[in-house]
Design a protein around this motif. Structure first.
Motif, PDB file in Angstrom:
ATOM      1  N   LEU A   1      75.313  27.658  63.324  1.00  0.00           N
ATOM      2  CA  LEU A   1      74.521  26.559  62.776  1.00  0.00           C
ATOM      3  C   LEU A   1      73.655  27.000  61.594  1.00  0.00           C
ATOM      4  CD1 LEU A   1      73.310  25.014  66.164  1.00  0.00           C
ATOM      5  CD2 LEU A   1      75.318  24.371  64.797  1.00  0.00           C
ATOM      6  N   LYS A   2      73.280  28.269  61.566  1.00  0.00           N
ATOM      7  CA  LYS A   2      72.488  28.866  60.476  1.00  0.00           C
ATOM      8  C   LYS A   2      71.191  28.106  60.192  1.00  0.00           C
ATOM      9  CE  LYS A   2      76.337  31.107  58.242  1.00  0.00           C
ATOM     10  NZ  LYS A   2      76.980  31.468  57.006  1.00  0.00           N
ATOM     11  N   ILE A   3      70.451  27.794  61.247  1.00  0.00           N
ATOM     12  CA  ILE A   3      69.197  27.069  61.031  1.00  0.00           C
ATOM     13  C   ILE A   3      68.188  27.961  60.322  1.00  0.00           C
ATOM     14  CG2 ILE A   3      69.608  25.651  63.085  1.00  0.00           C
ATOM     15  CD1 ILE A   3      67.053  27.180  64.242  1.00  0.00           C
ATOM     16  N   LYS A   4      67.225  27.324  59.680  1.00  0.00           N
ATOM     17  CA  LYS A   4      66.161  28.011  58.949  1.00  0.00           C
ATOM     18  C   LYS A   4      64.835  27.396  59.364  1.00  0.00           C
ATOM     19  CE  LYS A   4      68.972  30.192  55.981  1.00  0.00           C
ATOM     20  NZ  LYS A   4      69.034  31.600  55.787  1.00  0.00           N
ATOM     21  N   SER A   5      63.879  28.247  59.681  1.00  0.00           N
ATOM     22  CA  SER A   5      62.548  27.809  60.114  1.00  0.00           C
ATOM     23  C   SER A   5      61.512  28.339  59.138  1.00  0.00           C
ATOM     24  CB  SER A   5      62.254  28.343  61.516  1.00  0.00           C
ATOM     25  OG  SER A   5      63.269  27.958  62.427  1.00  0.00           O
ATOM     26  N   TYR A   6      60.486  27.518  58.893  1.00  0.00           N
ATOM     27  CA  TYR A   6      59.458  27.844  57.898  1.00  0.00           C
ATOM     28  C   TYR A   6      58.077  27.481  58.438  1.00  0.00           C
ATOM     29  CZ  TYR A   6      63.578  27.440  54.888  1.00  0.00           C
ATOM     30  OH  TYR A   6      64.831  27.584  54.332  1.00  0.00           O
ATOM     31  N   TRP A   7      57.053  28.135  57.925  1.00  0.00           N
ATOM     32  CA  TRP A   7      55.685  27.749  58.243  1.00  0.00           C
ATOM     33  C   TRP A   7      55.330  26.462  57.508  1.00  0.00           C
ATOM     34  CZ3 TRP A   7      53.798  29.262  62.420  1.00  0.00           C
ATOM     35  CH2 TRP A   7      53.818  30.595  62.851  1.00  0.00           C
ATOM     36  N   ASP A   8      54.591  25.619  58.182  1.00  0.00           N
ATOM     37  CA  ASP A   8      53.962  24.440  57.608  1.00  0.00           C
ATOM     38  C   ASP A   8      52.556  24.403  58.203  1.00  0.00           C
ATOM     39  OD1 ASP A   8      53.332  22.063  56.397  1.00  0.00           O
ATOM     40  OD2 ASP A   8      54.578  20.813  57.700  1.00  0.00           O
TER      41      ASP A   8
END
Length: 165
Positions: free
Chosen positions: A38-45
């Motif tokens: 799936l190659k998900i990407k997570s980031y700070w918000d």
């Protein structure tokens, strides 16, 4: 600007998963080296983390318009694990660089399915860190599309012992 960043933090434009060492980047959900994943990407918000994911129309779960629940669980699990790693790095003031990110495994995962989740519609996952205690991090995750909360989950993630690259 990157020059203005603190060396112990991940910029909000950097995906947590891009910092995983190569030997830990083959996960079906978040592995950048898994061609079928799936190659998900997570980031700070701010103090939350965010992940956006567009489920393909063949990720169905019974009805052809509804997302398979196992994909939802995978999204929650991998986004939660990435959040745990980034939160631990942040707490430890770790200078994060590619290949040097704390590694976590899932000890427990609870998922509540609240409403049918459509395929072909962008999902937004949001996480908050509920607790960091030693090597254990507890993360709560929500999954929404549009204004509708589709699922929520909570994961307990445990940092691997001293396996820094």
């Amino acid at each position: 600007m990157a020059e203005d960043r603190q060396p112990d933090s991940i910029d909000r434009t950097d995906a947590f998963q891009d910092y995983y060492p190569d030997d830990y980047a083959h996960c079906f959900g978040c592995g950048r080296l898994n061609e079928q994943g799936l190659k998900i990407k997570s980031y700070w918000d701010g103090d939350e983390s965010v992940c956006r994911f567009l489920p393909k129309d063949y990720y169905t779960g019974g009805m052809e318009t509804i997302l398979y629940g196992g994909i939802i669980a995978s999204l929650i699990d991998c986004h939660g694990a990435g959040t745990a790693a980034a939160a631990k790095a942040r707490e430890s003031a770790l200078q994060v660089k590619p290949g040097y990110m704390p590694r976590f495994v899932t000890a427990a995962l609870k998922v509540d399915y609240l409403a049918p989740t459509p395929v072909g519609v962008e999902l937004e996952l949001r996480s908050i860190v509920k607790e960091i205690k030693g090597r254990k991090v507890i993360v709560a995750v929500t999954v929404s599309s549009g204004e509708i909360l589709r699922a929520k989950g909570e994961g307990v993630y445990v940092q691997l012992r001293d396996e820094s690259p």
